[in-house]
Scaffold this motif. Sequence first.
Motif, PDB file in Angstrom:
ATOM      1  N   GLY A 241       0.776  -1.225   0.000  1.00  0.00           N
ATOM      2  CA  GLY A 241       0.000   0.000   0.000  1.00  0.00           C
ATOM      3  C   GLY A 241       0.808   1.274   0.000  1.00  0.00           C
ATOM      4  O   GLY A 241       0.246   2.367   0.067  1.00  0.00           O
ATOM      5  N   ALA A 242       2.130   1.158  -0.080  1.00  0.00           N
ATOM      6  CA  ALA A 242       2.997   2.341  -0.085  1.00  0.00           C
ATOM      7  C   ALA A 242       4.185   2.076  -1.008  1.00  0.00           C
ATOM      8  O   ALA A 242       4.474   0.934  -1.372  1.00  0.00           O
ATOM      9  CB  ALA A 242       3.489   2.655   1.329  1.00  0.00           C
ATOM     10  N   PHE A 243       4.881   3.134  -1.384  1.00  0.00           N
ATOM     11  CA  PHE A 243       6.011   2.984  -2.294  1.00  0.00           C
ATOM     12  C   PHE A 243       7.106   2.126  -1.676  1.00  0.00           C
ATOM     13  O   PHE A 243       7.848   1.446  -2.385  1.00  0.00           O
ATOM     14  CB  PHE A 243       6.562   4.367  -2.660  1.00  0.00           C
ATOM     15  CG  PHE A 243       7.597   4.325  -3.752  1.00  0.00           C
ATOM     16  CD1 PHE A 243       7.228   4.174  -5.075  1.00  0.00           C
ATOM     17  CD2 PHE A 243       8.954   4.418  -3.444  1.00  0.00           C
ATOM     18  CE1 PHE A 243       8.175   4.121  -6.081  1.00  0.00           C
ATOM     19  CE2 PHE A 243       9.914   4.372  -4.439  1.00  0.00           C
ATOM     20  CZ  PHE A 243       9.520   4.227  -5.766  1.00  0.00           C
ATOM     21  N   THR A 244       7.215   2.139  -0.361  1.00  0.00           N
ATOM     22  CA  THR A 244       8.254   1.368   0.330  1.00  0.00           C
ATOM     23  C   THR A 244       7.771  -0.024   0.729  1.00  0.00           C
ATOM     24  O   THR A 244       8.407  -0.688   1.544  1.00  0.00           O
ATOM     25  CB  THR A 244       8.708   2.119   1.594  1.00  0.00           C
ATOM     26  OG1 THR A 244       7.559   2.383   2.415  1.00  0.00           O
ATOM     27  CG2 THR A 244       9.393   3.423   1.237  1.00  0.00           C
ATOM     28  N   SER A 245       6.676  -0.485   0.164  1.00  0.00           N
ATOM     29  CA  SER A 245       6.093  -1.769   0.540  1.00  0.00           C
ATOM     30  C   SER A 245       6.964  -2.935   0.085  1.00  0.00           C
ATOM     31  O   SER A 245       7.839  -2.812  -0.775  1.00  0.00           O
ATOM     32  CB  SER A 245       4.707  -1.906  -0.074  1.00  0.00           C
ATOM     33  OG  SER A 245       4.800  -2.056  -1.487  1.00  0.00           O
ATOM     34  N   ARG A 246       6.682  -4.098   0.659  1.00  0.00           N
ATOM     35  CA  ARG A 246       7.425  -5.309   0.292  1.00  0.00           C
ATOM     36  C   ARG A 246       7.273  -5.638  -1.195  1.00  0.00           C
ATOM     37  O   ARG A 246       8.252  -5.987  -1.867  1.00  0.00           O
ATOM     38  CB  ARG A 246       6.921  -6.491   1.121  1.00  0.00           C
ATOM     39  CG  ARG A 246       7.327  -6.460   2.587  1.00  0.00           C
ATOM     40  CD  ARG A 246       6.933  -7.770   3.262  1.00  0.00           C
ATOM     41  NE  ARG A 246       7.290  -7.792   4.678  1.00  0.00           N
ATOM     42  CZ  ARG A 246       7.184  -8.855   5.445  1.00  0.00           C
ATOM     43  NH1 ARG A 246       6.706  -9.998   4.941  1.00  0.00           N
ATOM     44  NH2 ARG A 246       7.523  -8.807   6.722  1.00  0.00           N
ATOM     45  N   LEU A 247       6.050  -5.562  -1.692  1.00  0.00           N
ATOM     46  CA  LEU A 247       5.835  -5.890  -3.100  1.00  0.00           C
ATOM     47  C   LEU A 247       6.612  -4.952  -4.010  1.00  0.00           C
ATOM     48  O   LEU A 247       7.237  -5.383  -4.987  1.00  0.00           O
ATOM     49  CB  LEU A 247       4.339  -5.820  -3.429  1.00  0.00           C
ATOM     50  CG  LEU A 247       3.492  -7.018  -2.992  1.00  0.00           C
ATOM     51  CD1 LEU A 247       2.005  -6.671  -3.062  1.00  0.00           C
ATOM     52  CD2 LEU A 247       3.786  -8.232  -3.862  1.00  0.00           C
ATOM     53  N   ASN A 248       6.584  -3.660  -3.705  1.00  0.00           N
ATOM     54  CA  ASN A 248       7.264  -2.699  -4.567  1.00  0.00           C
ATOM     55  C   ASN A 248       8.784  -2.845  -4.470  1.00  0.00           C
ATOM     56  O   ASN A 248       9.499  -2.738  -5.477  1.00  0.00           O
ATOM     57  CB  ASN A 248       6.836  -1.273  -4.212  1.00  0.00           C
ATOM     58  CG  ASN A 248       6.836  -0.359  -5.417  1.00  0.00           C
ATOM     59  OD1 ASN A 248       6.309  -0.710  -6.467  1.00  0.00           O
ATOM     60  ND2 ASN A 248       7.432   0.812  -5.275  1.00  0.00           N
ATOM     61  N   LEU A 249       9.284  -3.072  -3.278  1.00  0.00           N
ATOM     62  CA  LEU A 249      10.729  -3.255  -3.122  1.00  0.00           C
ATOM     63  C   LEU A 249      11.203  -4.507  -3.850  1.00  0.00           C
ATOM     64  O   LEU A 249      12.326  -4.540  -4.376  1.00  0.00           O
ATOM     65  CB  LEU A 249      11.093  -3.337  -1.641  1.00  0.00           C
ATOM     66  CG  LEU A 249      10.946  -2.037  -0.845  1.00  0.00           C
ATOM     67  CD1 LEU A 249      11.236  -2.289   0.626  1.00  0.00           C
ATOM     68  CD2 LEU A 249      11.867  -0.951  -1.386  1.00  0.00           C
ATOM     69  N   ASN A 250      10.383  -5.517  -3.910  1.00  0.00           N
ATOM     70  CA  ASN A 250      10.743  -6.750  -4.608  1.00  0.00           C
ATOM     71  C   ASN A 250      10.607  -6.582  -6.114  1.00  0.00           C
ATOM     72  O   ASN A 250      11.590  -6.658  -6.859  1.00  0.00           O
ATOM     73  CB  ASN A 250       9.859  -7.902  -4.109  1.00  0.00           C
ATOM     74  CG  ASN A 250      10.227  -9.241  -4.742  1.00  0.00           C
ATOM     75  OD1 ASN A 250      10.766  -9.331  -5.838  1.00  0.00           O
ATOM     76  ND2 ASN A 250       9.913 -10.320  -4.047  1.00  0.00           N
ATOM     77  N   LEU A 251       9.394  -6.344  -6.596  1.00  0.00           N
ATOM     78  CA  LEU A 251       9.152  -6.362  -8.041  1.00  0.00           C
ATOM     79  C   LEU A 251       9.752  -5.167  -8.770  1.00  0.00           C
ATOM     80  O   LEU A 251      10.222  -5.306  -9.901  1.00  0.00           O
ATOM     81  CB  LEU A 251       7.649  -6.434  -8.329  1.00  0.00           C
ATOM     82  CG  LEU A 251       7.049  -7.850  -8.359  1.00  0.00           C
ATOM     83  CD1 LEU A 251       7.050  -8.483  -6.972  1.00  0.00           C
ATOM     84  CD2 LEU A 251       5.629  -7.829  -8.911  1.00  0.00           C
TER      85      LEU A 251
END
Length: 461
Positions: A294-304
């Motif tokens: 839900g944020a730019f620093t989220s786990r999904l964003n940091l990974n993908l």
Amino acid sequence: MSVASHGFDRATVPLPGEIRQFDFPQVRSFDLDTGLSVRVARMPGLPVVSASLILEAGETGVPADRAGLAVLTGDALQAGTARRSGAELAEALERVGVGLAAATGWDATTVSLGCLSERLVDAVELMAEVVGEASFEKEEFTRIRQQRLATIQQRLMDPRRLADDAAAHFIFADGVAYSRSAGGTRASIGGVEREQAAEYAASHYRPAGAGLVVAGDVDPDAVARLAGPLLAHRGGEGVARPALVVEPRSRERAVHLLHRPGAVQSEIRIGHVGVARSSDDFFALSVLNTVLGGAFTSRLNLNLRERNGFTYGVRSSFGFRRHPGPFRVATAVATEVTADAVREAMSELDGIVRDGPTDAEVQAARDYIVGVFPLRLETTGQVASRIADLIVHRFPDDYYATYRDRVAAVTTADATDAGRRAIRPEEMAVVVVGDADALRRPLEALELGPVQVHDPEVLLG
């Protein structure tokens, strides 16, 4: 002169400041004899007033063979009234400096306006005319219906919208309103005539069960008097809130591939049935989802995005509605990395459920939500929108006064437990819009479940 001489150290990341005090505007409530509920937030010193009329006219209660009727009726409100043509209405709104718009969602239709405080009386009178005396003139209604049909066709051609609609189809069972697009289909909208829209407005645009929200530098008692005649000619009982039993299409994970020959990019949606807005887990899930996607620093964003460079961005979200809406992960990636992106997204979902978030992640998420909350309430329109939610979901008037405290009270254990209740990786519907010839084998190799290829026109047309 050096930067150091000014006391700046650009090699050190600055620490976040203290969270500032913020008080949500006090809400005064009035329940009128007509059944209309009035909520007023006085915000002294602001010249612009925002008002929203919330009507019990959401798409959830529309039968499948008339899907999109509530949306189409809302679209047609500004086409003219019993007193004025569409052009004359536009001139009247412009003359008093009123910006007016109607928006229909699953739970309600909201007619909103913004104006200077000294024009509020004129503005509300025009709002009453638009909602209570809409003419649905045949030629104008036909034009608006054609626009809605064109929008539906565009959704079938837009990979992003196509993925959204396909995900809804595969997440929710047949017969659940959420399984379709809120705007309806070509079949359901194509046969709607102006008389049906007029009947829908007459039966659903009523004061009983509706609410008026006004935010700005206004006198609450004067607003209550002004609201008295609003829709009063449509007295009687309001529309009962529709009951909706939300069932999933399947509880077994599967991959659904919508074939777009030659596509160089894939739209990915991964999800299942989520929870209602009224859930006791709302605050814990808001924190958890900020950690997950839900944020730019989220786990999904940091990974993908950051670690693998698959995408410009990826998000997860809960569609919080009166009834359980969708939980989804959404992103777009190049064809050649589609299977890898799906694998990594599923890995993050498995990890957040298995291990939960860390204390540091939860603290950062709490601070973020608490910190941005006031930034999203800087205008009268933003405040009015939040108060409208109180009416839609029947929350108490002081709900947002305690909002930040309830977010700040979420513990790591709370977020972990809520995530395990609400996120079920083994039930995910994985939807990919892309080139099936290039994607089928790589997706099958992930062994997430059966891979089924669909024709978008046949599935959703």
